[in-house]
Design a protein around this motif. Structure first.
Motif, PDB file in Angstrom:
ATOM      1  N   TRP A 330       0.791  -1.155  -0.019  1.00 61.98           N
ATOM      2  CA  TRP A 330       0.151   0.035   0.185  1.00 61.98           C
ATOM      3  C   TRP A 330       0.723   1.273  -0.010  1.00 61.98           C
ATOM      4  CZ3 TRP A 330      -4.716  -1.100  -1.423  1.00 61.98           C
ATOM      5  CH2 TRP A 330      -5.213  -2.022  -1.019  1.00 61.98           C
ATOM      6  N   LYS A 331       2.160   1.199  -0.046  1.00 64.72           N
ATOM      7  CA  LYS A 331       3.054   2.382  -0.100  1.00 64.72           C
ATOM      8  C   LYS A 331       2.379   3.326  -0.749  1.00 64.72           C
ATOM      9  CE  LYS A 331       7.105   4.170   1.059  1.00 64.72           C
ATOM     10  NZ  LYS A 331       7.084   4.842   2.295  1.00 64.72           N
ATOM     11  N   ASP A 332       2.248   4.782  -0.249  1.00 67.11           N
ATOM     12  CA  ASP A 332       2.009   5.960  -0.878  1.00 67.11           C
ATOM     13  C   ASP A 332       0.345   5.823  -1.411  1.00 67.11           C
ATOM     14  OD1 ASP A 332       4.281   6.831  -0.366  1.00 67.11           O
ATOM     15  OD2 ASP A 332       5.088   6.462  -2.454  1.00 67.11           O
ATOM     16  N   ILE A 333      -0.237   4.707  -0.954  1.00 63.20           N
ATOM     17  CA  ILE A 333      -1.667   5.043  -1.499  1.00 63.20           C
ATOM     18  C   ILE A 333      -2.586   5.606  -0.246  1.00 63.20           C
ATOM     19  CG2 ILE A 333      -3.848   3.678  -2.338  1.00 63.20           C
ATOM     20  CD1 ILE A 333      -1.396   3.723  -4.324  1.00 63.20           C
ATOM     21  N   PRO A 334      -3.208   6.836  -0.598  1.00 62.20           N
ATOM     22  CA  PRO A 334      -3.947   7.308   0.461  1.00 62.20           C
ATOM     23  C   PRO A 334      -5.382   6.658   0.802  1.00 62.20           C
ATOM     24  CG  PRO A 334      -3.944   8.763  -1.552  1.00 62.20           C
ATOM     25  CD  PRO A 334      -3.303   7.484  -1.770  1.00 62.20           C
ATOM     26  N   PHE A 335      -5.725   6.647   2.059  1.00 60.26           N
ATOM     27  CA  PHE A 335      -7.003   6.195   2.451  1.00 60.26           C
ATOM     28  C   PHE A 335      -7.809   7.249   3.220  1.00 60.26           C
ATOM     29  CE2 PHE A 335      -6.807   1.413   2.740  1.00 60.26           C
ATOM     30  CZ  PHE A 335      -5.591   1.274   2.086  1.00 60.26           C
ATOM     31  N   TYR A 336      -9.161   7.430   2.851  1.00 55.06           N
ATOM     32  CA  TYR A 336      -9.825   8.711   3.476  1.00 55.06           C
ATOM     33  C   TYR A 336     -11.017   7.990   3.984  1.00 55.06           C
ATOM     34  CZ  TYR A 336      -7.104  11.183  -0.107  1.00 55.06           C
ATOM     35  OH  TYR A 336      -6.197  11.667  -0.838  1.00 55.06           O
ATOM     36  N   VAL A 337     -10.869   8.197   5.252  1.00 55.36           N
ATOM     37  CA  VAL A 337     -12.090   7.422   6.311  1.00 55.36           C
ATOM     38  C   VAL A 337     -12.987   8.565   6.929  1.00 55.36           C
ATOM     39  CG1 VAL A 337     -13.083   5.866   8.155  1.00 55.36           C
ATOM     40  CG2 VAL A 337     -10.735   5.398   6.408  1.00 55.36           C
ATOM     41  N   ARG A 338     -14.181   8.525   6.863  1.00 54.73           N
ATOM     42  CA  ARG A 338     -14.882   9.615   7.569  1.00 54.73           C
ATOM     43  C   ARG A 338     -16.152   8.790   8.316  1.00 54.73           C
ATOM     44  NH1 ARG A 338     -18.491  12.615   3.106  1.00 54.73           N
ATOM     45  NH2 ARG A 338     -19.019  10.965   1.759  1.00 54.73           N
ATOM     46  N   THR A 339     -16.515   9.463   9.386  1.00 54.38           N
ATOM     47  CA  THR A 339     -17.713   8.807  10.142  1.00 54.38           C
ATOM     48  C   THR A 339     -18.368   9.923  10.757  1.00 54.38           C
ATOM     49  OG1 THR A 339     -18.343   7.341  11.905  1.00 54.38           O
ATOM     50  CG2 THR A 339     -15.931   8.292  12.098  1.00 54.38           C
ATOM     51  N   ALA A 340     -19.853   9.887  10.846  1.00 49.57           N
ATOM     52  CA  ALA A 340     -20.397  11.047  11.449  1.00 49.57           C
ATOM     53  C   ALA A 340     -21.944  10.985  12.019  1.00 49.57           C
ATOM     54  CB  ALA A 340     -20.583  12.394  10.447  1.00 49.57           C
ATOM     55  N   LYS A 341     -22.308  11.636  12.720  1.00 50.54           N
ATOM     56  CA  LYS A 341     -23.745  11.433  13.027  1.00 50.54           C
ATOM     57  C   LYS A 341     -24.266  12.749  12.392  1.00 50.54           C
ATOM     58  CE  LYS A 341     -23.688   8.758  17.122  1.00 50.54           C
ATOM     59  NZ  LYS A 341     -24.268   7.533  16.666  1.00 50.54           N
ATOM     60  N   ARG A 342     -25.730  12.622  12.249  1.00 51.35           N
ATOM     61  CA  ARG A 342     -26.550  13.645  11.501  1.00 51.35           C
ATOM     62  C   ARG A 342     -26.113  13.922  10.289  1.00 51.35           C
ATOM     63  NH1 ARG A 342     -31.133  13.614  13.896  1.00 51.35           N
ATOM     64  NH2 ARG A 342     -31.337  14.570  15.922  1.00 51.35           N
ATOM     65  N   MET A 343     -25.999  12.980   9.451  1.00 49.12           N
ATOM     66  CA  MET A 343     -25.853  13.497   8.043  1.00 49.12           C
ATOM     67  C   MET A 343     -27.034  13.079   7.281  1.00 49.12           C
ATOM     68  SD  MET A 343     -21.895  11.960   7.070  1.00 49.12           S
ATOM     69  CE  MET A 343     -21.266  13.785   6.946  1.00 49.12           C
ATOM     70  N   PRO A 344     -27.221  13.309   6.047  1.00 46.30           N
ATOM     71  CA  PRO A 344     -28.360  12.984   5.220  1.00 46.30           C
ATOM     72  C   PRO A 344     -29.041  11.844   5.177  1.00 46.30           C
ATOM     73  CG  PRO A 344     -26.683  14.042   3.840  1.00 46.30           C
ATOM     74  CD  PRO A 344     -25.922  13.687   5.111  1.00 46.30           C
ATOM     75  N   THR A 345     -28.311  10.717   5.647  1.00 44.44           N
ATOM     76  CA  THR A 345     -28.717   9.458   5.391  1.00 44.44           C
ATOM     77  C   THR A 345     -27.673   8.212   6.219  1.00 44.44           C
ATOM     78  OG1 THR A 345     -29.447   7.667   3.699  1.00 44.44           O
ATOM     79  CG2 THR A 345     -27.462   8.771   3.231  1.00 44.44           C
ATOM     80  N   LYS A 346     -28.410   7.200   6.662  1.00 41.14           N
ATOM     81  CA  LYS A 346     -27.716   6.150   7.017  1.00 41.14           C
ATOM     82  C   LYS A 346     -26.772   5.310   6.065  1.00 41.14           C
ATOM     83  CE  LYS A 346     -27.880   2.387  10.493  1.00 41.14           C
ATOM     84  NZ  LYS A 346     -26.673   2.670  11.093  1.00 41.14           N
ATOM     85  N   VAL A 347     -25.672   5.105   5.793  1.00 43.77           N
ATOM     86  CA  VAL A 347     -25.067   4.268   4.843  1.00 43.77           C
ATOM     87  C   VAL A 347     -23.571   4.142   5.305  1.00 43.77           C
ATOM     88  CG1 VAL A 347     -24.280   6.479   3.703  1.00 43.77           C
ATOM     89  CG2 VAL A 347     -24.389   4.110   2.621  1.00 43.77           C
ATOM     90  N   THR A 348     -22.956   2.985   5.039  1.00 47.08           N
ATOM     91  CA  THR A 348     -21.617   2.616   5.246  1.00 47.08           C
ATOM     92  C   THR A 348     -21.102   1.915   3.936  1.00 47.08           C
ATOM     93  OG1 THR A 348     -21.793   2.256   7.640  1.00 47.08           O
ATOM     94  CG2 THR A 348     -19.927   1.481   6.646  1.00 47.08           C
ATOM     95  N   GLU A 349     -20.182   2.455   3.488  1.00 50.80           N
ATOM     96  CA  GLU A 349     -19.545   2.057   2.105  1.00 50.80           C
ATOM     97  C   GLU A 349     -18.151   2.258   1.998  1.00 50.80           C
ATOM     98  OE1 GLU A 349     -21.606   3.713  -1.184  1.00 50.80           O
ATOM     99  OE2 GLU A 349     -19.944   5.308  -1.334  1.00 50.80           O
TER     100      GLU A 349
END
Ligand code: BG6
Length: 491
Positions: A330-349
């Motif tokens: 995985w060298k140099d490959i960025p991962f972007y992870v976000r988590t939050a409450k009160r967003m427009p919908t419930k979803v995990t992907e």
């Protein structure tokens, strides 16, 4: 036998009992099975049965068409023994009751202790169980299931591991992470390791970046008191999301045995690049709180106005983190992870973004068509979506994006188990594959600790706001800017 500590609490009625009921209906519970609830509340067996089975709204919801006789029979498996004024008491009365039930119901001395209490009590309960001779395995197995949060930081997680291991062997301890009980999370392993159309591409040569979104539309609900001491990073990221990350990042295990898979997950978590530099922490982490807003004509409170939340709270309800993984794959490959409450919908992907072909032949294909994506929908609409380029019929070579879409619901004949069903069943069968091992939990904290520390003590740390019902603060777009934009599912 399942002994639930904190049995009068919400989790028992909300999650555990409905899961047990499904297992019961499917004939998956052992023939001789007993649930013994325990807590400080003074209750009879009948009170307990009423509370968690007969009159439970959570179960009623599940039982729409069920027959009463079955439910009554199910309720008869439940018993209750109170502990007294605290959890730190002599457990001899509990031992006596366990012994009686064991003899009467012929449960063969096999006991699963489920700790559904505040975490500060875990060690006390483990100690008292051991002192009462309830942890020894010379007559049937004894297992200890602990709920999250597992520690508050690396230091506290280590102390808790040590504390529990003084009284129970590591092989007896099952740290629950309900995301690992989700079919789609387990399917990450199958997608990767049973498909030669994905496996060879699963590395830095073909993948450009990886994006994970975990959004909830609800706020903190009635858990303001707990949440304000926790925040999105501790509540979701350290456990559920890093577990998902570890399954994406890990090397192929030798086989599917618990230790084989867990060994690779630990290696994966240890290879996350720990952020220590303030500038990187500043640029690669974003935190925010939801603000009051109007969602479809309904007024919604801001986080700081929620019950149990400090009006000057600096606890985040939104966290977005960019990070790298320091290993060959995985060298140099960025991962972007976000988590939050009160967003427009419930979803995990999970979105795997592939690199564009190194030589572009179809010049008028349009920029959006170039990036192949594999989208793994953890929830809802569980399934997998592949986005790929096809030729637009007609003259020339115009390329459009097409979808190959698989929905779990199309496998009609399969009953998709709820996370808690699967996890309880696994623990009863002694399969710890979907439970987190001590070193896994510690490796996850190792990565999270410096971020928490920076957010608390660092210079120039911002707390952004976002109106409830939106996809987070504007600044979170800057985090992913180099790659384009966040994929907001459903938009
Ligand atoms: C829990 C968190 O572990 O997971 C909650 O404490 C969160 O804050 C929940 O709402 C989300 O779980 P799921 O399965 O609904 O995505």
């Amino acid at each position: 036998m399942l002994v639930i500590f904190g049995a009068s609490g919400d989790l028992t009625a909300r999650k555990l009992v409905p899961a047990l009921y499904s297992l019961y209906v499917e004939g998956q519970l052992p023939e001789h099975f007993v649930v013994l609830g325990t807590s400080r509340s003074d209750m009879t067996d009948a009170d307990f049965r009423n509370q968690v089975v007969i009159e439970s709204d959570y179960l009623k919801e599940k039982l729409k068409n069920s027959d009463e006789a079955k439910t009554k029979k199910f309720a008869e498996m439940f018993f209750y023994q109170d502990l007294g004024e605290s959890y730190d008491v002599d457990y001899s009365p509990l031992r006596k009751r366990v012994g009686q039930l064991n003899d009467e119901k012929r449960t063969q001395g096999n006991i699963m202790y489920y700790l559904s209490t505040p975490p500060r009590l875990y060690e006390t309960i483990a100690k008292n169980l051991a002192e009462a001779g309830l942890s020894t395995q010379n007559n049937g197995w004894k297992r200890l299931i602990v709920e999250k949060p597992f520690g508050y930081s690396l230091e506290t997680a280590k102390a808790l591991n040590q504390g529990l291991q003084e009284h129970f062997k590591e092989s007896q301890i099952y740290r629950i992470d309900h995301y690992l009980g989700k079919e789609t999370v387990q399917n990450l392993l199958v997608t990767r390791f049973s498909n030669s159309i994905f496996e060879p591409l699963w590395n830095r040569n073909y993948i450009k970046h990886i994006e994970i979104t975990n959004a909830e539309s609800v706020g903190v609900e009635k858990r303001g008191g707990y949440y304000d001491k926790s925040g999105a990073l501790r509540d979701m990221f350290q456990n559920h999301l890093l577990q998902i990350v570890s399954l994406i990042v890990m090397e192929p295990p030798i086989g599917d045995k618990a230790e084989e898979i867990r060994d690779e997950k630990v290696k994966a978590l240890k290879s996350l690049r720990v952020m220590r530099d303030e500038k990187i922490l500043h640029d690669h982490t974003i935190r925010a709180q939801y603000m009051a807003s109007n969602i479809q004509g309904k007024k919604v409170k801001g986080y700081r106005e929620e019950e149990g939340v400090d009006p000057e709270s600096t606890t985040e309800t939104y966290a977005a983190i960019k990070f790298y993984v320091d290993n060959w794959r995985w060298k140099d490959i960025p991962f972007y992870v976000r988590t939050a409450k009160r967003m427009p919908t419930k979803v995990t992907e999970v979105v795997i973004h592939f690199k564009t072909p190194h030589h572009q032949i179809f010049k008028d294909s349009g920029i959006h068509n170039k990036d192949n994506k594999l989208i793994i929908r953890i929830q809802p609409d569980e399934g997998i979506l592949i986005k790929f380029g096809v030729k637009v019929p007609g003259q020339g070579f115009k390329v459009e994006r097409a979808n190959l879409d698989f929905y779990y619901s199309s496998l009609m004949e399969t009953h998709v188990m709820e996370a808690y069903e699967r996890l309880l069943l696994d623990a009863m069968q002694g399969d710890a594959t979907l439970y987190a091992r001590a070193d896994e939990v510690e490796a996850a904290w190792e990565f999270v600790d410096p971020i928490l520390d920076y957010w608390q003590h660092g210079k120039d740390v911002r707390m952004y706001g976002y109106p409830s019902g939106t996809w987070g603060p504007k600044n979170s777009d800057d985090l992913i800017e180099g790659e384009g934009y966040w994929r907001n599912p459903g938009e």
